[in-house]
Write an enzyme that holds these catalytic residues in place. Structure first.
Site, mmCIF file in Angstrom:
data_model
loop_
_atom_site.group_PDB
_atom_site.id
_atom_site.type_symbol
_atom_site.label_atom_id
_atom_site.label_comp_id
_atom_site.label_asym_id
_atom_site.label_seq_id
_atom_site.Cartn_x
_atom_site.Cartn_y
_atom_site.Cartn_z
ATOM 1 C CG ASP A 168 78.422 128.012 93.349
ATOM 2 O OD1 ASP A 168 78.865 127.132 92.591
ATOM 3 O OD2 ASP A 168 77.383 127.876 94.014
ATOM 4 C CG HIS A 212 75.587 128.231 90.163
ATOM 5 N ND1 HIS A 212 75.443 127.266 91.149
ATOM 6 C CD2 HIS A 212 74.759 129.252 90.503
ATOM 7 C CE1 HIS A 212 74.563 127.703 92.044
ATOM 8 N NE2 HIS A 212 74.134 128.899 91.672
ATOM 9 C CD GLU A 216 91.883 126.708 96.685
ATOM 10 O OE1 GLU A 216 91.475 127.649 95.959
ATOM 11 O OE2 GLU A 216 93.002 126.184 96.552
HETATM 12 C C1 GRF Z 1 72.132 121.758 85.897
HETATM 13 O O1 GRF Z 1 71.058 122.563 86.305
HETATM 14 C C2 GRF Z 1 73.409 122.399 86.342
HETATM 15 O O2 GRF Z 1 73.417 123.779 86.274
HETATM 16 C C3 GRF Z 1 73.471 121.963 87.759
HETATM 17 O O3 GRF Z 1 72.986 120.617 87.734
HETATM 18 C C4 GRF Z 1 72.136 120.437 86.629
HETATM 19 C C5 GRF Z 1 72.706 119.306 85.804
HETATM 20 O O4 GRF Z 1 71.880 118.820 84.830
HETATM 21 N N1 GRF Z 1 74.757 122.181 88.310
HETATM 22 P P1 GRF Z 1 72.394 117.747 83.775
HETATM 23 O O5 GRF Z 1 72.904 116.525 84.540
HETATM 24 O O6 GRF Z 1 73.476 118.373 82.946
HETATM 25 O O7 GRF Z 1 71.185 117.392 82.957
#
Ligand code: GRF
Length: 205
Positions: A151, A110, A148
């Site tokens: 985040d 995240h 569940e």
């Molecule tokens: C990243 O910012 C990740 O944290 C978020 O979605 C984005 C994915 O980027 N969950 P990528 O597809 O890995 O380039």
């Protein structure tokens, strides 16, 4: 050897960081067995194929109901006998049945320091827009176990990144990826594969 499945929706730069880390030996005792996207056009699938990894699309649009989609996704995952599922920019909600099946074996990256800027509605650029709006001077990324909630699972790794004057959501997103996401996601996988990161007890149903 830890058998990994990576779920993606977009560009797949986090997937690329994992593949590069395996190639360079920064991740050991782990192998990506499959990459699955909900989106047939995801460039991440191309990245996987270039690496000779099974890359497939399981799209909710091709199923009559959400339940049928989830069932198909879980059947696919079963085929690969995975030890760890990595959500690397996967924009689909994980159903409770899958969380139960892979309890403490699904991790997510995240793009903020949880518990800031996380939960329902905080994904992609929205996270960075909210961080800039609040005026934080430090943001970052978090690798956590998926439970569940949204985040809300146990935190495995975090890395801080500076917010700089003149940052736009796009500039900040890029810096968080380069300085945090692409580093801590491979680190977490290597830590799990080599038992430096202790995962909570697995409890399968
Ligand atoms: C990243 O910012 C990740 O944290 C978020 O979605 C984005 C994915 O980027 N969950 P990528 O597809 O890995 O380039």
């Amino acid at each position: 050897m830890l058998r990994i499945g990576v779920l993606v929706s977009g560009g797949g730069t986090n997937l690329q960081a994992i593949l590069d880390a395996i190639d360079s030996g920064a991740i050991t005792n782990a192998q990506v067995e499959t990459v699955i996207s909900n989106n047939p056009g995801a460039y991440a699938l191309e990245r996987a194929r270039k690496h000779g990894i099974d890359a497939l699309c399981v799209s909710p649009k091709t199923f009559e109901t959400r339940d049928l989609f989830y069932q198909a996704l879980m059947e696919k995952l079963e085929e690969y006998r995975l030890d760890l599922i990595v959500l690397a920019g996967y924009l689909v909600t994980i159903p409770p049945a899958m969380i139960r099946r892979y309890r403490n074996r699904i991790i997510n990256i995240h793009p903020s320091l949880i518990p800031s800027f996380c939960g329902v509605g905080y994904y992609g650029l929205k996270v960075h827009e909210a961080a800039l709006k609040r005026g934080v001077k430090v943001t970052g990324a978090t690798v956590h176990i998926v439970d569940e909630g949204v985040d809300s699972g146990p935190i495995l790794l975090q890395k801080a990144v500076e917010v700089l004057p003149g940052d736009t959501p796009e500039i900040l997103q890029r810096r968080v990826m380069e300085q945090a996401e692409w580093k801590i996601l491979p680190q977490a996988i290597d830590g799990i594969a080599n038992h430096r990161i202790q995962m909570p007890e697995e409890e399968q149903t």
